[in-house]
Each structure stands twice: as structure tokens, then as C-alpha cells.
Write an enzyme that holds these catalytic residues in place. Structure first.
Site, PDB file in Angstrom:
ATOM      1  N   ASP A   1      20.098  70.499  51.229  1.00 32.26           N
ATOM      2  CA  ASP A   1      21.171  69.589  51.604  1.00 32.26           C
ATOM      3  C   ASP A   1      22.486  69.911  50.902  1.00 32.26           C
ATOM      4  OD1 ASP A   1      22.654  67.500  52.620  1.00 32.26           O
ATOM      5  OD2 ASP A   1      21.299  65.926  51.968  1.00 32.26           O
TER       6      ASP A   1
ATOM      7  N   HIS B   1      16.513  63.112  56.508  1.00 29.40           N
ATOM      8  CA  HIS B   1      16.433  62.009  55.556  1.00 29.40           C
ATOM      9  C   HIS B   1      15.453  60.950  56.055  1.00 29.40           C
ATOM     10  CE1 HIS B   1      19.587  63.917  53.375  1.00 29.40           C
ATOM     11  NE2 HIS B   1      20.495  63.693  54.316  1.00 29.40           N
TER      12      HIS B   1
END
Length: 454
Positions: free
Chosen positions: A322, A271
Site C-alpha cells: 500500500d 482493505h
């Protein structure tokens, strides 16, 4: 030499660029020869356009089972933190068999999307009561079984998870299935290594979950026992996470990590959404990879990674699915560019210099970053696994195109619907856009979800 096949591509994208009339000889699943400007031979299997398979550097496979189940607004303001409560409720019901069934569907869909290796950020270790299974890597074994049944290449990243928040907050009851200590984590790594032993091309790394879930001392202990492989960590995903880290340490998350760990090219900072210019410069100097997951980051309301500034400073990146709320390689890359267009209010933000192709820059850099982050073999290198994707040249958005225009058409117009075949280690697992075991995998998944959601 065992099984030998030859694939011929009118156009093939390699790490060195586009090649015309490329013959790829595959022996025992590995690239044995790669010839350019060579006409097809009668025995060749012929295709129009070929690409290297894309690495998916960040996945929580089990979350595929809750895709779409957290889209009802609750009391107050919905955020990552309220979504996390829904995830905790879902994960409590999973056992090794249901875990494997969900992971198999996710890994199958990744192959259909052109992902030929997954980095599984695996933190669901313990039984529902928080106790260890007789085999502490029982859940890791379920992931390995899912990879074996689908053909997906696996980089396993067992997660170390020690606390519930910055400053030594005790993990809550909802987190008991994730928690390990350095001693039990060592046993988990040994068990994961054994689970991967039967898989071709598998890799093993470590994953300190996040700065909020590890103490400085336990982070050092985990890194000390880590195998020679990748190190992945969630970092700076949420603004609240950044604020909490500053309250605890006086530093922003990436800043603290760089000051307290030997971050290098084997690291993936997952991220890294909320970073400032000095942190971007530090990531670039370290040669670590920023692991970007644009679909999930949008779904959770995380924010938008400053990709224009990052690429300008030389930051490397790869992409991941993810939460697996939607598994689509082309959409991850498209959304990465579109997020920058919305912020900067201009087009082709990541295309590089004048005349550059946004599709090529996105695909090429994500390919290199994902390969690095997952310790994957070089795409289409001699002796590397033959992990290749072919495109349907007659797709309306690819007709009449060549070179980089094919990547532009794929990412910004055709999407996943243009993916025809996918070979993983020389085996054609996907043909006509469908995985060879699709029906059985989907049937098992349907029965699993019906039981879990009853």
C-alpha cells in the site's frame, strides 16, 4: 531452447506442499521441469530452502518517497484524513522522472522482501496543473520503466477517479492530478497497454478508486470498457467512509457494491476493514479477494480486518504494501496474525485446525489470493515464470527446522533478514539479500529526494 539453468533445493514449498530434493529446470526464464526426490547434479545451483515469490497486490509506489514524513502530530486528532493532506502536498511536486526514481526504489525493495509481482494501483495521471500530458499514460510509462530496471513483474491498475466524495462532490484542487472522465480513461488504458508491451508477464486491469470517488453511472461505464483482467477498488477502509456511504445510499460500502456491481473472482476489495458478517459472507460467495495491507492499515489508524471471522467464512485474501511506509512481506503477514491475537487475546488465531501452522496458512493463502487478484501465472507451474525466493538456512531462526516450521520461523522470528536470493523470470535479481542494481537505484533515489525535500 535458449538459456537453461537448474536450481536444486533441499526443501521447496510448492502449491502442493513441501517437496524434498527438488530440481527446477529454468529455460528462457520459465519453469521447464520440476522433479522431486532427485539428488543434485554437478551443474545444479544448490540452495537449502525455496519458496514461490509472493504477489504484492496493492501498492502506491510514489508514497515510498514520503515514508516517515507524516509522523508529526498536527492540530486536533491525526487520522487517515490528515495523512491524506500530507500526501496531497507531496504528490504535487512529482514529475515523471522523480516518479520513476521513487518507484524503482520501491520495486527494488519489494524484490529484496520476496515480492516478485506488484499490483500498482496507479492514480497519479495528470500534470501538476491538472492537464493531461501529451501522452496521457506518461506516468504509467514511468512505472513500467521502473519495473523494467528492477525486474519486478507488474500488474498495472490505472485508477478511475471522478469526484471528491459521495454524492457527486466536485474533486478539489488537491485531487486534480488524479481526475479522469470515461473518455480520457479509455485513452489512459490504451496508453498503459502500450507502456506494458515491452515488459515480460505484465498484466493490465482497472481500478475504480473507491465508491466515494466514482458515481454509480461512471462505475458502470468503466466496467463496461475494462480489459479482461483484474478489477480493484478501495472499500470500507475507514469508519467515516462507512458512515458517509450510509448517509449517501442507505447501505454500507461492501453491501452497496455487491448490490450494484457484478463482483466476482476477478475483483479485489482493498482493505475491506470495516465489514459486518453479512458483508463477509457476500465477499466469500463472490470469490473476490480481500486485499489486506496490515502495515499501512496500522500506520494510518484504519482499524483491523476481522480475519478470524473472514477465514471462517471462506474469504480469500492477499497482502499488499500500500503506502510503502515499510516494505516487508514477512511483517505484513506477521502483523495480520498479531492484530487478531490482540483483538481475540489468544495465539495462533489464523492457524486453522488443531496442530496447524500459522506461518503456512498465512503464506499459502496470501500466495493464492495474490495470484488470483493480480492475474498472475501459477507459482512454479510448468511454463510459468521462474519467480523463486531462497532462504538462508543458517539463519539463527531457521536452524534445525523443516517443513512448516521453516515458514513459522521465517514469519515470526527471522523476518526479511533470512531472504537470500530472489529470481524473477529466472534472473537472479537479489543475492545475499541485495538487489543487483541496488547502489545505482539508491543513488538516483537519494538525489531525487534531496531535490524534492529541499
Amino acid at each position: 531452447m535458449g538459456t537453461v539453468t537448474t536450481l536444486h533445493f533441499a526443501s521447496l514449498f510448492t502449491p502442493d506442499g513441501w517437496c524434498r530434493d527438488a530440481r527446477v529446470t529454468v529455460a528462457d526464464g520459465l519453469v521447464a521441469a520440476l522433479a522431486m526426490d532427485t539428488p543434485p547434479q554437478p551443474e545444479d545451483e544448490r540452495h537449502a530452502v525455496g519458496l514461490p515469490g509472493m504477489p504484492n497486490l496493492h501498492s502506491h509506489a510514489f508514497q515510498r518517497g514520503m515514508a516517515g514524513l507524516a509522523e508529526h502530530r498536527g492540530q486536533g486528532e491525526d487520522s487517515f484524513w490528515t495523512w491524506r493532506e500530507a500526501m496531497y502536498r507531496f504528490v504535487h511536486a512529482l514529475d515523471p522522472d522523480t516518479f520513476e526514481a521513487i518507484a524503482a526504489l520501491a520495486y527494488m525493495e519489494m524484490l529484496e522482501a520476496g515480492f516478485t509481482r506488484v499490483g500498482e494501483f496507479h492514480y497519479l495521471h495528470n500534470a501538476p496543473d491538472g492537464g493531461s500530458y501529451d501522452n496521457p499514460a506518461r506516468m504509467a510509462g514511468a512505472l513500467a520503466a521502473a519495473a523494467a530496471s528492477t525486474g519486478q513483474a507488474l500488474t498495472m491498475l490505472p485508477v478511475f477517479y471522478a469526484q471528491g466524495g459521495f454524492g457527486g462532490i466536485t474533486a478539489g484542487a488537491q485531487q486534480r492530478r488524479f481526475v479522469t472522465d470515461p473518455e480520457s480513461y479509455g485513452r489512459l488504458l490504451d496508453g498503459a497497454r502500450a507502456a506494458l508491451a515491452g515488459l515480460d508477464d505484465a498484466r493490465l486491469g482497472v481500478a475504480p478508486h473507491s465508491l466515494r470517488a466514482v458515481t454509480p453511472a461512471s462505475l458502470r461505464e468503466v466496467l463496461a470498457v475494462a480489459p479482461a483482467g483484474p478489477v480493484h477498488i478501495h472499500i470500507a477502509e475507514q469508519e467515516r467512509e462507512v458512515a458517509d456511504c450510509r448517509d449517501w445510499s442507505g447501505a454500507r460500502p461492501v453491501q452497496w457494491l455487491m448490490d450494484n456491481a457484478d463482483v466476482g473472482a476477478d475483483w479485489c476489495l482493498v482493505h475491506a476493514t470495516h465489514v459486518d458478517r453479512s458483508e463477509l459472507a457476500a465477499i466469500a460467495r463472490s470469490k473476490a479477494v480481500a486485499g489486506l495491507c496490515p502495515i499501512t492499515e496500522a500506520n494510518l489508524g484504519d482499524g483491523v480486518f476481522p480475519a478470524v471471522e473472514a477465514l471462517g467464512q471462506g474469504v480469500r485474501f492477499g497482502i499488499g504494501s500500500d503506502s510503502n511506509v515499510r516494505i516487508d512481506m514477512t511483517e505484513e503477514l506477521r502483523l495480520l496474525e498479531y492484530g487478531q491475537r490482540l483483538i481475540h487475546r489468544r495465539r495462533n488465531c489464523l492457524a486453522g485446525s488443531e496442530g496447524g501452522s500459522a506461518g503456512r496458512v498465512l503464506f499459502e493463502r496470501a500466495l493464492a489470493g495474490g495470484q488470483q487478484a493480480l492475474a498472475a501465472p501459477s507459482p512454479l507451474g510448468l511454463g510459468s515464470p521462474a519467480d523463486i525466493v531462497s532462504l538462508e538456512a543458517d539463519h539463527p531462526s531457521l536452524i534445525g527446522r523443516s517443513g512448516d516450521a521453516l515458514l513459522d520461523g521465517l514469519l515470526f522470528a527471522a523476518g526479511q533478514g533470512a531472504i537470500d536470493c530472489v529470481w524473477r523470470r529466472g534472473i537472479k535479481w537479489v543475492e545475499g539479500g541485495r538487489h543487483r542494481n541496488r547502489d545505482a537505484i539508491r543513488t538516483r533515489y537519494r538525489m531525487t529526494l534531496e531535490g524534492l525535500l529541499a
